[in-house]
Design an enzyme around this catalytic site. Structure first.
Site, PDB file in Angstrom:
ATOM      1  N   ARG A   1       0.882  -1.317  -0.044  1.00  0.00           N
ATOM      2  CA  ARG A   1      -0.185  -0.165   0.034  1.00  0.00           C
ATOM      3  C   ARG A   1       1.011   1.528  -0.046  1.00  0.00           C
TER       4      ARG A   1
ATOM      5  N   SER B   1      -1.255 -16.576   5.716  1.00  0.00           N
ATOM      6  CA  SER B   1      -2.132 -15.857   6.390  1.00  0.00           C
ATOM      7  C   SER B   1      -3.531 -16.656   7.031  1.00  0.00           C
TER       8      SER B   1
ATOM      9  N   CYS C   1      -4.903 -18.600  15.725  1.00  0.00           N
ATOM     10  CA  CYS C   1      -5.567 -18.127  17.055  1.00  0.00           C
ATOM     11  C   CYS C   1      -6.963 -19.156  16.673  1.00  0.00           C
TER      12      CYS C   1
ATOM     13  N   TYR D   1      15.014  -6.215   8.986  1.00  0.00           N
ATOM     14  CA  TYR D   1      14.153  -6.058  10.097  1.00  0.00           C
ATOM     15  C   TYR D   1      13.267  -7.377  10.629  1.00  0.00           C
TER      16      TYR D   1
ATOM     17  N   GLY E   1       7.223  -9.954  15.191  1.00  0.00           N
ATOM     18  CA  GLY E   1       6.457 -11.001  15.759  1.00  0.00           C
ATOM     19  C   GLY E   1       6.977 -11.849  16.868  1.00  0.00           C
ATOM     20  N   ASP E   2       6.665 -13.105  17.036  1.00  0.00           N
ATOM     21  CA  ASP E   2       6.899 -13.792  18.206  1.00  0.00           C
ATOM     22  C   ASP E   2       8.541 -14.152  18.155  1.00  0.00           C
TER      23      ASP E   2
ATOM     24  N   TYR F   1     -22.795   3.667  31.264  1.00  0.00           N
ATOM     25  CA  TYR F   1     -23.569   2.950  32.167  1.00  0.00           C
ATOM     26  C   TYR F   1     -25.007   2.788  31.942  1.00  0.00           C
TER      27      TYR F   1
HETATM   28  C1  LIG Z   1      -2.940 -22.322  18.572  1.00  0.00           C
HETATM   29  C2  LIG Z   1      -2.639 -20.894  18.603  1.00  0.00           C
HETATM   30  C3  LIG Z   1      -3.306 -19.929  19.367  1.00  0.00           C
HETATM   31  C4  LIG Z   1      -3.326 -18.797  19.397  1.00  0.00           C
HETATM   32  N1  LIG Z   1      -4.028 -17.751  20.016  1.00  0.00           N
HETATM   33  C5  LIG Z   1      -3.906 -16.536  20.181  1.00  0.00           C
HETATM   34  C6  LIG Z   1      -4.844 -15.869  20.908  1.00  0.00           C
HETATM   35  O1  LIG Z   1      -5.869 -15.987  21.172  1.00  0.00           O
HETATM   36  N2  LIG Z   1      -4.355 -14.379  20.776  1.00  0.00           N
HETATM   37  C7  LIG Z   1      -3.076 -13.777  20.372  1.00  0.00           C
HETATM   38  O2  LIG Z   1      -2.931 -12.778  20.458  1.00  0.00           O
HETATM   39  N3  LIG Z   1      -2.146 -14.829  20.047  1.00  0.00           N
HETATM   40  C8  LIG Z   1      -2.495 -16.102  19.664  1.00  0.00           C
HETATM   41  N4  LIG Z   1      -1.510 -17.013  19.345  1.00  0.00           N
HETATM   42  C9  LIG Z   1      -0.371 -16.377  19.055  1.00  0.00           C
HETATM   43  C10 LIG Z   1      -0.058 -15.634  17.604  1.00  0.00           C
HETATM   44  O3  LIG Z   1      -0.579 -16.468  16.307  1.00  0.00           O
HETATM   45  C11 LIG Z   1       1.257 -15.125  17.445  1.00  0.00           C
HETATM   46  O4  LIG Z   1       1.615 -14.271  18.206  1.00  0.00           O
HETATM   47  C12 LIG Z   1       1.429 -14.669  15.763  1.00  0.00           C
HETATM   48  O5  LIG Z   1       0.661 -15.476  14.985  1.00  0.00           O
HETATM   49  C13 LIG Z   1       3.042 -14.460  15.731  1.00  0.00           C
HETATM   50  O6  LIG Z   1       3.229 -13.808  14.399  1.00  0.00           O
HETATM   51  P1  LIG Z   1       4.473 -14.228  13.401  1.00  0.00           P
HETATM   52  O7  LIG Z   1       4.247 -13.545  12.357  1.00  0.00           O
HETATM   53  O8  LIG Z   1       5.567 -13.798  14.565  1.00  0.00           O
HETATM   54  O9  LIG Z   1       4.491 -15.685  13.492  1.00  0.00           O
HETATM   55  P2  LIG Z   1       3.513 -16.854  12.731  1.00  0.00           P
HETATM   56  O10 LIG Z   1       2.043 -16.145  12.508  1.00  0.00           O
HETATM   57  O11 LIG Z   1       3.615 -18.078  13.482  1.00  0.00           O
HETATM   58  O12 LIG Z   1       4.287 -16.980  11.365  1.00  0.00           O
HETATM   59  C14 LIG Z   1       5.544 -17.386  11.144  1.00  0.00           C
HETATM   60  C15 LIG Z   1       5.530 -18.272   9.922  1.00  0.00           C
HETATM   61  O13 LIG Z   1       6.935 -18.181   9.504  1.00  0.00           O
HETATM   62  C16 LIG Z   1       7.115 -19.357   8.814  1.00  0.00           C
HETATM   63  N5  LIG Z   1       8.625 -19.694   8.863  1.00  0.00           N
HETATM   64  C17 LIG Z   1       9.424 -19.919   9.990  1.00  0.00           C
HETATM   65  N6  LIG Z   1      10.717 -20.256   9.540  1.00  0.00           N
HETATM   66  C18 LIG Z   1      10.537 -20.155   8.062  1.00  0.00           C
HETATM   67  C19 LIG Z   1      11.455 -20.163   7.383  1.00  0.00           C
HETATM   68  N7  LIG Z   1      12.950 -20.568   7.609  1.00  0.00           N
HETATM   69  N8  LIG Z   1      11.195 -20.315   5.980  1.00  0.00           N
HETATM   70  C20 LIG Z   1      10.034 -19.879   5.610  1.00  0.00           C
HETATM   71  N9  LIG Z   1       9.025 -19.683   6.477  1.00  0.00           N
HETATM   72  C21 LIG Z   1       9.483 -19.833   7.859  1.00  0.00           C
HETATM   73  C22 LIG Z   1       6.107 -20.593   9.666  1.00  0.00           C
HETATM   74  O14 LIG Z   1       6.066 -21.716   8.815  1.00  0.00           O
HETATM   75  C23 LIG Z   1       5.113 -19.775  10.040  1.00  0.00           C
HETATM   76  O15 LIG Z   1       4.164 -19.806   9.191  1.00  0.00           O
HETATM   77  C24 LIG Z   1      -1.801 -18.196  18.952  1.00  0.00           C
HETATM   78  C25 LIG Z   1      -1.119 -18.905  18.388  1.00  0.00           C
HETATM   79  C26 LIG Z   1      -1.354 -20.427  18.362  1.00  0.00           C
HETATM   80  C27 LIG Z   1      -0.331 -21.300  17.592  1.00  0.00           C
HETATM   81  C1  LIG Z   2     -35.429   6.331  34.328  1.00  0.00           C
HETATM   82  C2  LIG Z   2     -34.291   6.865  34.233  1.00  0.00           C
HETATM   83  C3  LIG Z   2     -33.106   6.172  33.693  1.00  0.00           C
HETATM   84  C4  LIG Z   2     -32.043   6.432  33.895  1.00  0.00           C
HETATM   85  N1  LIG Z   2     -31.068   5.758  33.366  1.00  0.00           N
HETATM   86  C5  LIG Z   2     -29.662   5.995  33.390  1.00  0.00           C
HETATM   87  C6  LIG Z   2     -28.697   5.257  33.018  1.00  0.00           C
HETATM   88  O1  LIG Z   2     -28.834   4.082  32.321  1.00  0.00           O
HETATM   89  N2  LIG Z   2     -27.122   5.698  32.705  1.00  0.00           N
HETATM   90  C7  LIG Z   2     -27.037   6.693  33.585  1.00  0.00           C
HETATM   91  O2  LIG Z   2     -25.746   7.243  33.656  1.00  0.00           O
HETATM   92  N3  LIG Z   2     -27.991   7.546  34.054  1.00  0.00           N
HETATM   93  C8  LIG Z   2     -29.284   7.188  34.128  1.00  0.00           C
HETATM   94  N4  LIG Z   2     -30.264   8.052  34.716  1.00  0.00           N
HETATM   95  C9  LIG Z   2     -29.689   9.319  35.406  1.00  0.00           C
HETATM   96  C10 LIG Z   2     -29.552   9.016  36.676  1.00  0.00           C
HETATM   97  O3  LIG Z   2     -30.514   8.547  37.459  1.00  0.00           O
HETATM   98  C11 LIG Z   2     -29.092  10.650  37.153  1.00  0.00           C
HETATM   99  O4  LIG Z   2     -28.073  11.192  36.457  1.00  0.00           O
HETATM  100  C12 LIG Z   2     -28.689  10.504  38.787  1.00  0.00           C
HETATM  101  O5  LIG Z   2     -29.798   9.743  39.401  1.00  0.00           O
HETATM  102  C13 LIG Z   2     -28.698  11.860  39.123  1.00  0.00           C
HETATM  103  O6  LIG Z   2     -28.483  12.023  40.499  1.00  0.00           O
HETATM  104  P1  LIG Z   2     -28.659  13.346  41.364  1.00  0.00           P
HETATM  105  O7  LIG Z   2     -28.233  13.018  42.867  1.00  0.00           O
HETATM  106  O8  LIG Z   2     -28.466  14.441  40.766  1.00  0.00           O
HETATM  107  O9  LIG Z   2     -30.348  13.234  41.192  1.00  0.00           O
HETATM  108  P2  LIG Z   2     -31.487  12.168  41.686  1.00  0.00           P
HETATM  109  O10 LIG Z   2     -30.805  10.829  41.663  1.00  0.00           O
HETATM  110  O11 LIG Z   2     -32.602  12.220  40.633  1.00  0.00           O
HETATM  111  O12 LIG Z   2     -31.884  12.454  43.204  1.00  0.00           O
HETATM  112  C14 LIG Z   2     -32.501  13.792  43.519  1.00  0.00           C
HETATM  113  C15 LIG Z   2     -33.551  13.588  44.621  1.00  0.00           C
HETATM  114  O13 LIG Z   2     -33.661  15.023  45.262  1.00  0.00           O
HETATM  115  C16 LIG Z   2     -34.861  14.997  45.772  1.00  0.00           C
HETATM  116  N5  LIG Z   2     -35.230  16.231  45.885  1.00  0.00           N
HETATM  117  C17 LIG Z   2     -35.160  17.422  44.761  1.00  0.00           C
HETATM  118  N6  LIG Z   2     -35.622  18.516  45.306  1.00  0.00           N
HETATM  119  C18 LIG Z   2     -35.657  18.365  46.610  1.00  0.00           C
HETATM  120  C19 LIG Z   2     -36.108  19.108  47.676  1.00  0.00           C
HETATM  121  N7  LIG Z   2     -36.328  20.190  47.574  1.00  0.00           N
HETATM  122  N8  LIG Z   2     -36.096  18.517  49.204  1.00  0.00           N
HETATM  123  C20 LIG Z   2     -36.018  17.347  49.202  1.00  0.00           C
HETATM  124  N9  LIG Z   2     -35.616  16.470  48.247  1.00  0.00           N
HETATM  125  C21 LIG Z   2     -35.523  16.898  46.817  1.00  0.00           C
HETATM  126  C22 LIG Z   2     -35.837  14.180  44.558  1.00  0.00           C
HETATM  127  O14 LIG Z   2     -36.847  13.945  44.965  1.00  0.00           O
HETATM  128  C23 LIG Z   2     -34.913  13.163  43.921  1.00  0.00           C
HETATM  129  O15 LIG Z   2     -35.144  11.948  44.758  1.00  0.00           O
HETATM  130  C24 LIG Z   2     -31.482   7.716  34.654  1.00  0.00           C
HETATM  131  C25 LIG Z   2     -32.436   8.426  35.299  1.00  0.00           C
HETATM  132  C26 LIG Z   2     -34.142   7.951  34.981  1.00  0.00           C
HETATM  133  C27 LIG Z   2     -35.092   8.932  35.618  1.00  0.00           C
END
Ligand SMILES: Cc1cc2nc3c(=O)[nH]c(=O)nc-3n(C[C@H](O)[C@H](O)[C@H](O)COP(=O)(O)OP(=O)(O)OC[C@H]3O[C@@H](n4cnc5c(N)ncnc54)[C@H](O)[C@@H]3O)c2cc1C
Ligand SMILES: Cc1cc2nc3c(=O)[nH]c(=O)nc-3n(C[C@H](O)[C@H](O)[C@H](O)COP(=O)(O)OP(=O)(O)OC[C@H]3O[C@@H](n4cnc5c(N)ncnc54)[C@H](O)[C@@H]3O)c2cc1C
Ligand SMILES: CC(C)(COP(=O)(O)OP(=O)(O)OC[C@H]1O[C@@H](n2cnc3c(N)ncnc32)[C@H](O)[C@@H]1OP(=O)(O)O)[C@@H](O)C(=O)NCCC(=O)NCCS
Ligand SMILES: CC(C)(COP(=O)(O)OP(=O)(O)OC[C@H]1O[C@@H](n2cnc3c(N)ncnc32)[C@H](O)[C@@H]1OP(=O)(O)O)[C@@H](O)C(=O)NCCC(=O)NCCS
Lengths: 541, 541
Positions: free
Chosen positions: A21, A38, A42, A274, A277-278, A421
């Site tokens: 590229r 290629s 994993c 250069y 990798g592993d 949240y």
């Molecule tokens: C089963 C498995 C699960 C994995 N799961 C994860 C995972 O979940 N998350 C994660 O981050 N990593 C995972 N890994 C690791 C990840 O695959 C490696 O970190 C990554 O592939 C490394 O890249 P690389 O290019 O260095 O080596 P590779 O991708 O292994 O490629 C190296 C290649 O070089 C070739 N080669 C070597 N020497 C020569 C040579 N002399 N001539 C020509 N070709 C050669 C080999 O045949 C090979 O194909 C996993 C690895 C395996 C084996």
């Molecule tokens: C249906 C709903 C869903 C929500 N979902 C989310 C969400 O998913 N994620 C998120 O981050 N936020 C959510 N919120 C917003 C979150 O609840 C508010 O940001 C948070 O409660 C604010 O906190 P607070 O203490 O400022 O007010 P509140 O928690 O509302 O409390 C204020 C309280 O003060 C009391 N009060 C007011 N005036 C007076 C007074 N003069 N005398 C005595 N008491 C008084 C009220 O009765 C009230 O109970 C949601 C709100 C509602 C209503």
């Protein structure tokens, strides 16, 4: 300009396409020793399990499609066996017919990946690692030929080992896990790993920890503890090491980690070569040291970085966090940065926060509890790592924390993130915010905490352990030696507490925090047991 | 010290509990005019729909539980009707018996929330907003008494309006939506809102856009276009305004937005009076101007900030991003920061990126496509906003982007985030990374893009529109005037392209990018239609 790329999968092919590229005129040749390029490495385990049904969907590109779209000269079944840096040539062997040819380059990109190393000798039992399309073809063909009742031994319980196990079980195979260390998924700290083991056992896996394969003979696997396992197949997932044979013999610098050393433009010590990798070292975001992170995202990213550098566009690599995730029968395990084990071993001062938040608001149905652990620099409040184990929403929280780390936010600042949240998606104080609040209380000294593994020392030194949960909760199971004084009764019954330092605890840490604040103000020396009873139970199980 | 808090829900009660944790000796009185405190406002719509079955689960705390745990003096059914700043007293009316009392304070916290304003006169039809437990009790009782065949008119299609609609439909109610503007959820840019309208229609909602209620008479709702709707219930969700009557009459500074003006410690112009939540102005993270953001997370957060300030702990508020999310029959709509509409109106130079990524790797079953839009400062590459509409994984991506914004990452830097990847959770280049790559190509000038609403101008000025999708895709529907030249044929057939500026496009923008790079290098003036055919279709539908 002629560019040769060795390895045609994640890193290599990302470099090739991006390079095209950026430079329509370059000659770009990709050598791949396997039959496919290629492919979705994993996805391989999920093809074994039948979750991915269509084998073709693993092959994201073919030499033909890459030629048509990107004018790439992709040569499969071609192994590069030697690099001549002085002559700027590579020697290539056709793995099908053994013929050899030499090809010149202006710039070379090494993307050889990692290797599982020498396979166990199977002596009749098929032994496979799980790294290539060939591997899964071989594994599925063995299992198909055995049919119902097939058995497999998986050696190693890292990410790929766990994926292999899940998929073998899904396929109906009876699996034995042989694991050298004391628990699966060793990068997890011990108190976080319990759920992994439980999940394996729940799904009928025969788990053999602290074991290694001593020998394979008479069609059986013999472990070092003398036990013997009958099996039809051995899947090796003992971990990988950078595939650096070519680089090493060409005299390129190899780091102490065993990976090829590169600069931030993915350049080796040879300015015409250069590497991505592993096979290469990354710079660790936590300590700036060289490290290995074998992840697809970085391989793709660094392939593009190398292509940019070759085309004269400066887009340097940044240090690596090592974010990783794995699914295991619906359990999700994710991590980023360093573990407590690693921080402790390195002597780096750190704080730890354990929480057990819900995936979304508790009053909305379907919320799932997760366990979250945050590792924090005790001097700077920087986030050093996180581990999360649970169900829904684990992937979201680890990504948010990884992004916060990339943005340099402190642990306390997590409390201020404005996360989306509504009750089905999160909480007004989301799990990540809440971990930030807890971190903030540690940073300001509002509440001091104590870890599960420090509890024995504290009580031995005379601290009283106070369980502030309800009497019911206490009755259902408590920490030995704890006395029960429910949070809401503390003001009235404080006189009952002995005049010692106190450790308070509840189920997850939250009521403990309120108790700790109250008792501190009432003049007591208090620490809150971090993560509460749940974390203590997980750690001491 | 005696602290009086007005309003006992999100912001007020968060301040109260935190204050108690910081100060065991303070006298803390909470006045709430409603019968409940600490209720889950955000759960109310889902109780109407029966998704939340247990009404008690909406009541997170009670005066008794708050007294037991936090020694709070919580007084419900008590409305504060006047603040005397000179005397430092409030006048309180018992809403049940009308009696009045005066109570002195050292510090006052206003947390009165927002108000829906004057209700429509129903003339026999029950009219309710959806803000309190009373409201949902009334709504469910009307619906219960009508029984099967109940009908409702929802006025307004903001977040709460949409939640109301979903839950009424779930309950079996026939819903008519009356919406003043041309489309539901006005903060969404038009090309992102199509899916919202489609979803409403698919679920049988009778949507009346560009309509207002002119009158309610003879037991019918009359719209301004003359049409008449029979209904059993009107749910008003026309939006809210800060409840500032008390603050205003006490002479506190009210900003141009209509919210109470506070500093970063949530202090009003009276140093003894703090204010938090929906009633106060926030500082907008994009332009640092005063703004209204009525979100539970901020109310909770700022309640704690005020408590900290009162207790002498400095933890200043940070500017607000306004992250928001809503679910609608399985469609998820999320946003953060500013929309294109708002940026354009303010004259702020910006770039736009549209993508249509998968929730996880395409080769793993169950991936869902989402539409993502990124708004970027064209001078600094700062992220100014994002909108995402889709299914699985929308909440994760908006949180990652919100976190990146909080961390000050640029749009291009999104490409470097190390997000957790395994095929069921994401992609090696995750949706957020990919948007970062596209942003990077705009920032460096590698590919220039054109927006769907700029296309007509470009072709009128002589540009040729080239559809680089396959002939099949082209045949299934194309942009009028486009010529079809599939990406893989461009090199061979470039001579066919007229000698004009070119606009290329594909389905989502990705092949268009590769085409644009190729044609640029072949000496052509090219722009890539951002978001491809999909975005164009959504924008022009
Ligand atoms: C089963 C498995 C699960 C994995 N799961 C994860 C995972 O979940 N998350 C994660 O981050 N990593 C995972 N890994 C690791 C990840 O695959 C490696 O970190 C990554 O592939 C490394 O890249 P690389 O290019 O260095 O080596 P590779 O991708 O292994 O490629 C190296 C290649 O070089 C070739 N080669 C070597 N020497 C020569 C040579 N002399 N001539 C020509 N070709 C050669 C080999 O045949 C090979 O194909 C996993 C690895 C395996 C084996
Ligand atoms: C249906 C709903 C869903 C929500 N979902 C989310 C969400 O998913 N994620 C998120 O981050 N936020 C959510 N919120 C917003 C979150 O609840 C508010 O940001 C948070 O409660 C604010 O906190 P607070 O203490 O400022 O007010 P509140 O928690 O509302 O409390 C204020 C309280 O003060 C009391 N009060 C007011 N005036 C007076 C007074 N003069 N005398 C005595 N008491 C008084 C009220 O009765 C009230 O109970 C949601 C709100 C509602 C209503
Ligand atoms: C797929 C593969 C060949 C790379 O091809 P690619 O064209 O570079 O990459 P993608 O198909 O991901 O597309 C990314 C490009 O499209 C652009 N793009 C993506 N969506 C876009 C959109 N909506 N609008 C405009 N451009 C877009 C990106 O900016 C990027 O281009 P750039 O690198 O020039 O910035 C290589 O990654 C590979 O072989 N992968 C398979 C192996 C693998 O990754 N294994 C590990 C994971 S299982
Ligand atoms: C619930 C409510 C009374 C606040 O009570 P609260 O005790 O301050 O808040 P929470 O229960 O969320 O707990 C948070 C506290 O526990 C601490 N905490 C949470 N988990 C913890 C853990 N595992 N270990 C230690 N401490 C923990 C937090 O640090 C925080 O304490 P802090 O403020 O001193 O730092 C108030 O927010 C409310 O009335 N909410 C309902 C209304 C509402 O929010 N509506 C809108 C959304 S529907």
């Amino acid at each position: 300009m002629k560019i040769i790329i060795i390895g045609g999968v994640a890193g290599g092919m990302s470099a090739a396409t991006r390079l095209r590229r950026l430079d329509e005129t370059a000659e770009i040749v990709v050598f791949e020793r396997g039959p496919y390029v290629s492919f979705a490495n994993c996805g391989l385990p999920y093809y074994v399990g039948g979750v991915i049904e269509d084998r073709n969907s693993l092959l994201l590109q073919t030499p033909d499609s890459l030629s048509a779209r990107f004018r790439l000269d992709v040569r499969v079944n071609q192994e590069v066996v030697r690099i001549d840096r002085a002559a700027k040539t590579v020697q290539v062997t056709d793995v099908l017919d053994g013929t050899t040819a030499t090809e010149g380059y202006d710039v070379l990109i090494l993307a050889a990946g990692a290797t599982a190393g020498q396979a166990l000798p199977g002596h009749g039992i098929p032994v496979r690692s799980l790294r290539t399309v060939d591997d899964v073809d071989a594994i599925t063909s063995v299992l198909d030929s055995v049919g119902i009742g097939a058995r497999a031994v998986v050696v190693g319980a890292g990410f790929i080992g766990l994926e292999a196990i899940e998929n073998l079980v899904t396929r109906g195979v009876a699996v034995t896990l042989v694991q050298r260390g004391p628990r699966p998924l060793s990068p997890l700290d011990p108190e976080m790993a319990g759920a992994v083991l439980d999940t394996l056992l729940l799904h009928g896996v025969d788990v053999r920890v602290n074991s290694t394969v001593a020998d394979v003979r008479d069609g059986r696997v013999h472990l070092d503890d003398g036990s013997v396992i009958e099996t039809d197949l051995i899947v090796e997932a003992r971990g990988v090491r950078p595939d650096t044979d070519l680089a090493r013999s060409a005299g390129l610098t190899i780091g102490a980690t065993g990976g090829i050393t590169v600069d931030e433009y993915q350049r080796t010590n040879d300015p015409s070569i250069y590497a991505v990798g592993d096979a290469v070292e990354k710079t660790d975001a936590i300590d700036a040291a060289a490290t290995l992170v074998t992840m697809a995202g970085l391989a793709n990213r660094h392939g593009r970085t190398a292509a940019d550098a070759i085309a004269g566009v400066a887009d340097p690599s940044v240090p690596a966090l090592g974010t990783a995730i794995v699914g295991l029968f619906g359990l999700t395990i994710a991590m980023v940065g360093w573990s407590e084990t690693r921080l402790a071993a390195s002597g780096r001062p750190h704080r730890v926060v354990h929480t057990h938040p819900s995936s979304h608001a508790g009053y909305y149905p379907g919320a799932e509890q997760m366990s979250m652990k945050l590792l924090i620099d005790s001097q700077t409040d920087a986030i050093l790592g996180a581990q999360i184990v649970g169900g829904a929403g684990v992937d979201k929280r680890i990504d948010v924390i990884a992004t916060a780390m990339a943005g340099g936010l402190t642990a306390s600042q997590l409390s201020r993130l404005e996360l989306a949240y509504a009750p089905q998606f999160g909480s007004a104080k989301d799990a990540v915010n809440m971990a930030g609040y807890v971190a903030d209380n540690l940073a300001t000294g509002a509440t001091r905490s104590i870890q599960w593994h420090e509890l024995d020392d504290a009580t031995t030194s005379g601290a009283t352990l106070v369980d502030v949960r309800s009497a019911d909760e206490f009755a259902r199971g408590a920490i030995p030696g704890a006395i029960n004084l429910p949070l809401d009764d503390i003001r009235a019954r404080i006189a009952e507490l002995p005049d010692t330092p106190l450790v308070v605890h509840c189920q997850v840490g939250q009521r403990g925090h309120t108790a700790a604040r109250l008792l501190t103000q009432l003049g007591r020396h208090v620490r809150n047991l971090d993560g509460g009873y749940r974390t203590w139970l997980a750690g001491t199980a």
